[in-house]
Enzyme design. Sequence first.
Site, PDB file in Angstrom:
ATOM      1  N   TYR A 184      11.397  -4.206  -7.458  1.00 50.06           N
ATOM      2  CA  TYR A 184      10.171  -4.097  -8.242  1.00 50.06           C
ATOM      3  C   TYR A 184       9.229  -2.995  -7.790  1.00 50.06           C
ATOM      4  O   TYR A 184       8.672  -2.264  -8.601  1.00 50.06           O
ATOM      5  CB  TYR A 184       9.409  -5.436  -8.198  1.00 50.06           C
ATOM      6  CG  TYR A 184       8.003  -5.348  -8.744  1.00 50.06           C
ATOM      7  CD1 TYR A 184       7.781  -5.275 -10.124  1.00 50.06           C
ATOM      8  CD2 TYR A 184       6.902  -5.332  -7.895  1.00 50.06           C
ATOM      9  CE1 TYR A 184       6.486  -5.174 -10.632  1.00 50.06           C
ATOM     10  CE2 TYR A 184       5.609  -5.242  -8.401  1.00 50.06           C
ATOM     11  CZ  TYR A 184       5.410  -5.162  -9.765  1.00 50.06           C
ATOM     12  OH  TYR A 184       4.137  -5.066 -10.250  1.00 50.06           O
ATOM     13  N   CYS A 214       0.842  -1.191   0.000  1.00 49.72           N
ATOM     14  CA  CYS A 214       0.000   0.000   0.000  1.00 49.72           C
ATOM     15  C   CYS A 214       0.874   1.235   0.000  1.00 49.72           C
ATOM     16  O   CYS A 214       2.075   1.167   0.251  1.00 49.72           O
ATOM     17  CB  CYS A 214      -0.869   0.029   1.256  1.00 49.72           C
ATOM     18  SG  CYS A 214      -1.908  -1.435   1.421  1.00 49.72           S
ATOM     19  N   GLY A 266      -0.720   0.738  -4.939  1.00 50.54           N
ATOM     20  CA  GLY A 266      -2.014   0.117  -4.693  1.00 50.54           C
ATOM     21  C   GLY A 266      -3.085   0.750  -5.539  1.00 50.54           C
ATOM     22  O   GLY A 266      -3.220   1.977  -5.538  1.00 50.54           O
ATOM     23  N   ASN A 298       0.725   0.170   5.856  1.00 57.22           N
ATOM     24  CA  ASN A 298       1.404  -0.522   4.756  1.00 57.22           C
ATOM     25  C   ASN A 298       2.148  -1.709   5.377  1.00 57.22           C
ATOM     26  O   ASN A 298       2.998  -1.501   6.244  1.00 57.22           O
ATOM     27  CB  ASN A 298       2.390   0.440   4.081  1.00 57.22           C
ATOM     28  CG  ASN A 298       3.226  -0.218   2.990  1.00 57.22           C
ATOM     29  OD1 ASN A 298       4.277   0.278   2.627  1.00 57.22           O
ATOM     30  ND2 ASN A 298       2.774  -1.328   2.458  1.00 57.22           N
ATOM     31  N   GLY A 299       1.800  -2.911   4.949  1.00 57.12           N
ATOM     32  CA  GLY A 299       2.448  -4.100   5.502  1.00 57.12           C
ATOM     33  C   GLY A 299       1.428  -5.181   5.744  1.00 57.12           C
ATOM     34  O   GLY A 299       0.342  -5.168   5.165  1.00 57.12           O
TER      35      GLY A 299
HETATM   36  P1  AMP Z   1       4.681 -13.640 -14.573  1.00 54.38           P
HETATM   37  O1  AMP Z   1       5.304 -13.627 -15.925  1.00 54.38           O
HETATM   38  O2  AMP Z   1       3.253 -14.026 -14.635  1.00 54.38           O
HETATM   39  O3  AMP Z   1       5.503 -14.449 -13.646  1.00 54.38           O
HETATM   40  O4  AMP Z   1       4.700 -12.141 -14.008  1.00 54.38           O
HETATM   41  C1  AMP Z   1       5.921 -11.487 -13.928  1.00 54.38           C
HETATM   42  C2  AMP Z   1       5.688 -10.000 -13.996  1.00 54.38           C
HETATM   43  O5  AMP Z   1       4.946  -9.584 -12.850  1.00 54.38           O
HETATM   44  C3  AMP Z   1       6.999  -9.241 -13.989  1.00 54.38           C
HETATM   45  O6  AMP Z   1       6.988  -8.396 -15.110  1.00 54.38           O
HETATM   46  C4  AMP Z   1       6.995  -8.432 -12.708  1.00 54.38           C
HETATM   47  O7  AMP Z   1       7.415  -7.100 -12.961  1.00 54.38           O
HETATM   48  C5  AMP Z   1       5.560  -8.437 -12.247  1.00 54.38           C
HETATM   49  N1  AMP Z   1       5.434  -8.612 -10.791  1.00 54.38           N
HETATM   50  C6  AMP Z   1       6.312  -9.069  -9.911  1.00 54.38           C
HETATM   51  N2  AMP Z   1       5.808  -9.083  -8.656  1.00 54.38           N
HETATM   52  C7  AMP Z   1       4.563  -8.615  -8.739  1.00 54.38           C
HETATM   53  C8  AMP Z   1       3.517  -8.368  -7.787  1.00 54.38           C
HETATM   54  N3  AMP Z   1       3.667  -8.627  -6.503  1.00 54.38           N
HETATM   55  N4  AMP Z   1       2.349  -7.861  -8.259  1.00 54.38           N
HETATM   56  C9  AMP Z   1       2.162  -7.606  -9.566  1.00 54.38           C
HETATM   57  N5  AMP Z   1       3.111  -7.822 -10.516  1.00 54.38           N
HETATM   58  C10 AMP Z   1       4.303  -8.316 -10.121  1.00 54.38           C
END
Ligand code: AMP
Length: 464
Positions: free
Chosen positions: A243, A2, A28, A103-104
């Site tokens: 990320y 968040c 979020g 957040n957490g």
């Molecule tokens: P996938 O190919 O389905 O494994 O999704 C990977 C993609 O999801 C990558 O481009 C990441 O930047 C993104 N990603 C990583 N962690 C998260 C997260 N917690 N929520 C949403 N997207 C994510």
Amino acid sequence: MCGIIGVSGIRDAAHLAYLGLYALQHRGQESAGIVAIDETGQARAHRGMGLVSENFEESSLSRLPGDVAVGHTRYSTTGSTVLANAQPCSANTRCGPLAIAHNGNLINAGELKRELVEQGAIFSSSSDTEVLVHLIARSDAGNIEDQIRDALEQVDGAYSLIIAAGRTLYAVVDSRGFRPLVIGRLGDGMVAASETCALDLMGAALACELQPGDFVRIEDGQVTHLRRLKPRPVSRCVFELVYFARPDSMVFGESVDRVRREIGRQLARQSPAPTAEVVFSVPDSSNAMALGYSEVSGIKLEYGLIRNHYVGRTFINPSQNLRVAKVKIKFNPVRDVIEGKSVVVVDDSLVRGNTSKSLVQMIRAAGAREVHLRLGSPPITGPCHYGIDTPTREELIAATHSVEEIAEFLEVDSLSYLSLEGMLRAAGPQTGYCHACFSGQYPTAVPEELVQLRHASPLVATPV
Ligand code: AMP
């Protein structure tokens, strides 16, 4: 995950909180809310599902008068996606109005909630934050600061919090320091935010970043450090740098952009792609990583994928005959860059593997001769229990497949993950990062119900 905002001692605080939330939208997109407290101590709230821009307009903001405000953008990790769970979480207590932006993720919220319900407490949401509101309100400590401390001593897990108690603001980061929180100065007032990019938009100057265990009072343009929380081994979330956070933010004292470039450089050294002619990122979180990869490898950096920034959450699934992969709505390859080439694609992480599989298909369809995928973090082998929305272990492709099997599934010519050491080296000289989702080394005990019920909304009451 968040985004949280606090404003103290600034006219039209809700308007400023709104700006701050705009800068934290990436943290979020499920709901957004602001609670403002006026000069008489009266609190007013506005919360809604969806983006900040979908929820606030001049009229709603003007109904939130006052010079103190707390704001929140939500990305659910516990509790379901319903308005009742939108934050800030607020209540009228015997000490006056209380509003909390969290957040957490509290790992013992389920257990605490059962005890509270047993004692007669009534809950109106399934979010773990409401547990904290109850604990603060019910504490028999002599003043609000001791009540908050008393509550925090009972919860475990990840919490960066901004709390308005009456007209006084408090900011606190759990002793392991999982999530970021910064304080800024703006004129005679103060603001607090999850990331420095929000301070920039609000026009505030960075005053300090809260350290693990910091508990501060923000009032009358002053930040007063209260007694710190009981120390624990520091465990900053490394995935914030990889990320989650925006590259124009400073997080845990590090420039997110610098860390991501360094990740790209480490990747290029560790996993070269000698036959490749161009390198590009999966935008946006890995843009700086592709830049670093190009710098060290000498492979030309290109924009090979274009991201549609207007997808939003409210995207309506097209009818069967119009159905297209969701990923196609978000990304499109640039044929002119890709056709006939051997390409390196840099992404920050692989979760389920679905997005990447579709992307690889798209890049091949655009004429790529070879596709080499490079990931800026190690294989994700376990869920996060501290606020990042990861699926169950079974859904994480790296938890059940070898790198060779994943490469085969994705149909890439080569696949390399950055090593844990490489990622931590890129994160900078500090130690004390949480890398549980990559290494399986969880910094807290994880209650079995959290493992079992990950994503099954463990706090939601079953309808009868
Ligand atoms: P996938 O190919 O389905 O494994 O999704 C990977 C993609 O999801 C990558 O481009 C990441 O930047 C993104 N990603 C990583 N962690 C998260 C997260 N917690 N929520 C949403 N997207 C994510």
